[in-house]
Design a protein around this motif. Structure first.
Motif, PDB file in Angstrom:
ATOM      1  N   ILE A   1       6.018   9.131 -15.163  1.00  0.00           N
ATOM      2  CA  ILE A   1       5.042  10.067 -14.787  1.00  0.00           C
ATOM      3  C   ILE A   1       4.342  10.438 -16.045  1.00  0.00           C
ATOM      4  CG2 ILE A   1       5.026  12.691 -14.507  1.00  0.00           C
ATOM      5  CD1 ILE A   1       7.591  12.539 -12.661  1.00  0.00           C
ATOM      6  N   GLY A   2       4.732  10.393 -17.372  1.00  0.00           N
ATOM      7  CA  GLY A   2       3.875  10.340 -18.407  1.00  0.00           C
ATOM      8  C   GLY A   2       4.265  11.429 -19.533  1.00  0.00           C
ATOM      9  N   THR A   3       3.515  11.709 -20.480  1.00  0.00           N
ATOM     10  CA  THR A   3       3.796  12.604 -21.326  1.00  0.00           C
ATOM     11  C   THR A   3       2.621  13.313 -21.877  1.00  0.00           C
ATOM     12  OG1 THR A   3       3.263  10.978 -23.268  1.00  0.00           O
ATOM     13  CG2 THR A   3       5.545  11.616 -22.501  1.00  0.00           C
ATOM     14  N   THR A   4       1.534  13.385 -20.891  1.00  0.00           N
ATOM     15  CA  THR A   4       0.147  13.985 -21.088  1.00  0.00           C
ATOM     16  C   THR A   4       0.469  15.370 -20.548  1.00  0.00           C
ATOM     17  OG1 THR A   4      -0.340  13.440 -18.870  1.00  0.00           O
ATOM     18  CG2 THR A   4      -1.018  11.714 -20.347  1.00  0.00           C
ATOM     19  N   PRO A   5      -0.622  16.187 -20.953  1.00  0.00           N
ATOM     20  CA  PRO A   5      -0.539  17.670 -20.591  1.00  0.00           C
ATOM     21  C   PRO A   5      -0.379  17.796 -18.992  1.00  0.00           C
ATOM     22  CG  PRO A   5      -2.471  17.539 -22.334  1.00  0.00           C
ATOM     23  CD  PRO A   5      -1.859  15.884 -21.890  1.00  0.00           C
ATOM     24  N   ASN A   6      -0.936  17.079 -18.150  1.00  0.00           N
ATOM     25  CA  ASN A   6      -0.665  16.953 -16.795  1.00  0.00           C
ATOM     26  C   ASN A   6       0.665  16.745 -16.176  1.00  0.00           C
ATOM     27  OD1 ASN A   6      -3.163  17.750 -16.265  1.00  0.00           O
ATOM     28  ND2 ASN A   6      -4.110  15.716 -15.834  1.00  0.00           N
ATOM     29  N   ALA A   7       1.387  15.916 -17.323  1.00  0.00           N
ATOM     30  CA  ALA A   7       2.883  15.606 -16.743  1.00  0.00           C
ATOM     31  C   ALA A   7       3.817  16.744 -16.990  1.00  0.00           C
ATOM     32  CB  ALA A   7       3.106  14.355 -17.613  1.00  0.00           C
ATOM     33  N   ALA A   8       3.506  17.685 -18.005  1.00  0.00           N
ATOM     34  CA  ALA A   8       4.157  18.735 -18.201  1.00  0.00           C
ATOM     35  C   ALA A   8       4.283  19.640 -16.885  1.00  0.00           C
ATOM     36  CB  ALA A   8       3.752  19.608 -19.184  1.00  0.00           C
ATOM     37  N   GLN A   9       3.382  19.380 -16.113  1.00  0.00           N
ATOM     38  CA  GLN A   9       3.247  20.360 -14.767  1.00  0.00           C
ATOM     39  C   GLN A   9       3.671  19.662 -13.612  1.00  0.00           C
ATOM     40  OE1 GLN A   9      -0.057  23.281 -14.350  1.00  0.00           O
ATOM     41  NE2 GLN A   9      -1.085  22.314 -16.270  1.00  0.00           N
ATOM     42  N   CYS A  10       4.278  18.468 -13.866  1.00  0.00           N
ATOM     43  CA  CYS A  10       4.970  17.905 -12.820  1.00  0.00           C
ATOM     44  C   CYS A  10       6.461  17.878 -12.783  1.00  0.00           C
ATOM     45  CB  CYS A  10       4.590  16.245 -12.976  1.00  0.00           C
ATOM     46  SG  CYS A  10       2.883  15.853 -12.614  1.00  0.00           S
ATOM     47  N   LYS A  11       7.040  17.757 -11.261  1.00  0.00           N
ATOM     48  CA  LYS A  11       8.491  18.013 -11.414  1.00  0.00           C
ATOM     49  C   LYS A  11       8.850  16.944 -10.144  1.00  0.00           C
ATOM     50  CE  LYS A  11      11.907  21.207  -9.718  1.00  0.00           C
ATOM     51  NZ  LYS A  11      12.110  22.774  -9.396  1.00  0.00           N
ATOM     52  N   ILE A  12      10.013  16.006 -10.431  1.00  0.00           N
ATOM     53  CA  ILE A  12      10.561  15.268  -9.341  1.00  0.00           C
ATOM     54  C   ILE A  12      11.338  16.239  -8.644  1.00  0.00           C
ATOM     55  CG2 ILE A  12      12.219  13.558  -9.152  1.00  0.00           C
ATOM     56  CD1 ILE A  12      11.183  12.134 -11.737  1.00  0.00           C
ATOM     57  N   ILE A  13      11.106  16.072  -7.284  1.00  0.00           N
ATOM     58  CA  ILE A  13      11.891  17.146  -6.282  1.00  0.00           C
ATOM     59  C   ILE A  13      13.390  16.645  -5.994  1.00  0.00           C
ATOM     60  CG2 ILE A  13      11.811  18.109  -4.120  1.00  0.00           C
ATOM     61  CD1 ILE A  13       9.808  19.298  -6.216  1.00  0.00           C
ATOM     62  N   ASN A  14      13.234  15.287  -5.882  1.00  0.00           N
ATOM     63  CA  ASN A  14      14.578  14.656  -5.652  1.00  0.00           C
ATOM     64  C   ASN A  14      15.100  13.667  -6.435  1.00  0.00           C
ATOM     65  OD1 ASN A  14      12.444  13.148  -4.630  1.00  0.00           O
ATOM     66  ND2 ASN A  14      13.404  12.157  -3.051  1.00  0.00           N
ATOM     67  N   PRO A  15      15.439  13.728  -7.538  1.00  0.00           N
ATOM     68  CA  PRO A  15      15.728  12.800  -8.417  1.00  0.00           C
ATOM     69  C   PRO A  15      17.194  11.980  -7.873  1.00  0.00           C
ATOM     70  CG  PRO A  15      16.459  14.798  -9.363  1.00  0.00           C
ATOM     71  CD  PRO A  15      15.550  15.042  -8.080  1.00  0.00           C
ATOM     72  N   ASN A  16      17.641  12.605  -6.986  1.00  0.00           N
ATOM     73  CA  ASN A  16      19.054  11.855  -6.385  1.00  0.00           C
ATOM     74  C   ASN A  16      18.897  10.619  -5.732  1.00  0.00           C
ATOM     75  OD1 ASN A  16      17.784  13.814  -4.393  1.00  0.00           O
ATOM     76  ND2 ASN A  16      19.173  12.775  -3.102  1.00  0.00           N
ATOM     77  N   VAL A  17      17.528  10.245  -5.271  1.00  0.00           N
ATOM     78  CA  VAL A  17      17.120   9.066  -4.679  1.00  0.00           C
ATOM     79  C   VAL A  17      16.903   8.057  -5.538  1.00  0.00           C
ATOM     80  CG1 VAL A  17      15.995  10.113  -2.860  1.00  0.00           C
ATOM     81  CG2 VAL A  17      14.570   9.442  -4.539  1.00  0.00           C
ATOM     82  N   LEU A  18      17.223   8.241  -7.066  1.00  0.00           N
ATOM     83  CA  LEU A  18      16.558   7.108  -7.993  1.00  0.00           C
ATOM     84  C   LEU A  18      17.882   6.392  -8.164  1.00  0.00           C
ATOM     85  CD1 LEU A  18      14.796   9.409 -10.678  1.00  0.00           C
ATOM     86  CD2 LEU A  18      13.840   7.851  -9.026  1.00  0.00           C
ATOM     87  N   ILE A  19      17.801   4.857  -7.863  1.00  0.00           N
ATOM     88  CA  ILE A  19      18.820   4.044  -8.117  1.00  0.00           C
ATOM     89  C   ILE A  19      18.748   3.645  -9.414  1.00  0.00           C
ATOM     90  CG2 ILE A  19      19.975   2.043  -7.251  1.00  0.00           C
ATOM     91  CD1 ILE A  19      18.827   2.679  -4.301  1.00  0.00           C
ATOM     92  N   ILE A  20      19.301   3.805 -10.351  1.00  0.00           N
ATOM     93  CA  ILE A  20      19.344   3.618 -11.660  1.00  0.00           C
ATOM     94  C   ILE A  20      20.430   2.387 -12.515  1.00  0.00           C
ATOM     95  CG2 ILE A  20      18.979   4.431 -14.270  1.00  0.00           C
ATOM     96  CD1 ILE A  20      18.151   7.099 -13.036  1.00  0.00           C
ATOM     97  N   ASP A  21      19.730   1.537 -13.031  1.00  0.00           N
ATOM     98  CA  ASP A  21      20.653   0.631 -13.668  1.00  0.00           C
ATOM     99  C   ASP A  21      20.244   0.350 -15.318  1.00  0.00           C
ATOM    100  OD1 ASP A  21      22.793  -1.594 -13.726  1.00  0.00           O
ATOM    101  OD2 ASP A  21      21.062  -2.684 -14.027  1.00  0.00           O
ATOM    102  N   TYR A  22      20.950   0.099 -16.266  1.00  0.00           N
ATOM    103  CA  TYR A  22      20.722  -0.112 -17.413  1.00  0.00           C
ATOM    104  C   TYR A  22      21.334  -1.192 -17.782  1.00  0.00           C
ATOM    105  CZ  TYR A  22      19.302   0.001 -22.303  1.00  0.00           C
ATOM    106  OH  TYR A  22      18.787  -0.270 -23.683  1.00  0.00           O
TER     107      TYR A  22
END
Length: 414
Positions: free
Chosen positions: A126-147
């Motif tokens: 999403i980023g770290t710009t001023p616009n990014a501060a006004q963004c929200k992920i509504i459903n982070p549960n759909v993220l399939i994450i692997d490190y």
């Protein structure tokens, strides 16, 4: 100095032509041949969508171009079809397969690091710009994450739309992520997928502010740059193109010599520690060779001779143009200054001559030649280029649909 890279990718990219709409139609069914009423049909990268009727039938009007069309309904795997729209109606029936992961209750294994990975993904996607501060992920549960600790890579994907609410630009973005990857060793970010934009509802005052912010987001962006190149108006639109030549720094000692010297002075320090006072000369030598190790292996030379668009851009066919170049494109956008937040981020800004104002500067590295692109600024192969500088800072929070049209002309903004 570490560099931060971004390949900002949309798997589909198409051209918007001023031509009559061509009809795309078909029927959506499941594997048993049963129609699927209510299935969603989305044009990736745009604000174009429709819903299948009670008979599973759909109709879309599209201008000539190349599109990715997504077919999606809850409980079934999303299907993406790439189509080329010319001058004749297209019939496209689609069969969807049930998705066991959606039909069954998915159990996510507890991961104490998941919250941290989501924060990293949010900053990088999403980023770290001023616009990014006004963004929200509504459903982070759909993220399939692997490190992966072995290769230091964070990968993320989804099997359904990730929903991002952007209250800075007034969009609700649905993004089917095929692959997001952050390489901790190289600091390179790559992502691809299928984005779809919807307008948020707001008051007249909000909508007016969104219009203004969308124009700021569009002007100076990579899409604006490629669109202006396609139309032969890049200089008129505020872009100046130079070349950045990167060469090996022959004054830097070889890695083998640097490592040998560091090993030598470390052993000396280890042998004398706790017995006698360390020799200051040895300490200075160890510090010196550490500095040599941190030196860049390249030096950059800016050629300020302007590259003219008509020598850079070639016509491939009636809807696609291309650019091919050596070295690195040094793109200066003269109609907007850098955001102070960006300028203060360590390792992000691109070096410039002392006489140059703080214009927005982006670098374009050629990975796969040539870069094919369309009139709306979309590229045929997202992996063909790599961004540094301002375009690597602006991410999803500062993106607009491919069919976005600014209300003001760029020259009026001077």
């Amino acid at each position: 100095m570490k560099r931060f890279f971004l390949i900002s990718v949309f798997t589909i990219i198409c051209i918007t032509c001023y031509a009559q709409n061509v009809i795309l139609s078909g029927v959506i069914k499941d594997k048993r041949g049963e129609v699927l009423p209510g299935a969603g049909i989305f044009v990736s990268g745009y604000k174009i969508a429709t819903v299948a009727n009670n008979n599973g039938a759909y109709t879309l009007g599209l201008k000539p171009g190349n599109y990715d069309i997504l077919f999606q309904i809850i409980g079934y795997k999303t299907v993406a079809k790439n189509i080329l729209v010319e001058d004749k109606a297209i019939k496209l029936d689609v069969e969807l397969e049930e998705d066991a992961m959606q039909l069954d209750e998915v159990t996510i294994k507890p991961d104490p690091n998941r919250a941290g990975y989501i924060r990293m993904f949010t900053d990088f996607f999403i980023g770290t710009t001023p616009n990014a501060a006004q963004c929200k992920i509504i459903n982070p549960n759909v993220l399939i994450i692997d490190y992966s600790k072995d290769d230091s890579k964070l990968t993320v994907k989804t099997n359904q739309f990730l929903i991002v609410e952007n209250k800075a630009l007034g969009y609700r973005l649905k993004y089917q992520i095929n692959l997001f990857e952050w390489d901790n060793k190289t600091n390179i970010i790559y992502y691809e997928g299928y984005p779809y934009y919807e307008d948020l509802k707001g008051s007249k005052g909000q909508m007016k502010r969104w219009v203004a912010k969308r124009e700021i987001a569009y002007y100076g962006s990579s899409n604006h740059f490629l669109t202006s190149l396609y139309n032969g108006k890049s200089k008129e639109e505020g872009f100046i193109i130079n070349k950045l030549i990167r060469q090996a720094d022959k004054t830097r000692p070889s890695d083998s010599l640097i490592n040998a010297k560091i090993k030598k002075f470390r052993l000396t320090a280890s042998a004398t520690a706790g017995k006698i006072q360390l020799n200051p000369a040895d300490t200075d030598s160890l510090n010196y060779w550490h500095k040599q190790k941190n030196r860049s292996k390249q030096i950059a030379i800016l050629n300020q001779k302007e590259i003219l668009p008509d020598t850079l851009v070639k016509t491939f066919n009636e809807s696609i143009k291309s650019i091919n170049f050596t070295d690195v494109l040094y793109v200066i956008y003269t109609k907007e200054k850098e955001d102070p937040i960006y300028a203060n981020r360590i390792g992000m800004s691109v070096s410039r001559p002392l006489t140059m104002p703080d214009y927005q500067i982006s670098l374009v590295n050629l990975l796969v030649a040539p870069i094919y692109f369309y009139q709306n600024g979309g590229t045929y192969n997202p992996r063909s280029m790599l961004f540094e500088g301002y375009w690597s800072w602006e991410k999803i929070a500062d993106s607009v649909p491919l069919d976005y049209l600014p209300q003001k002309k760029s020259k009026e903004r001077l």
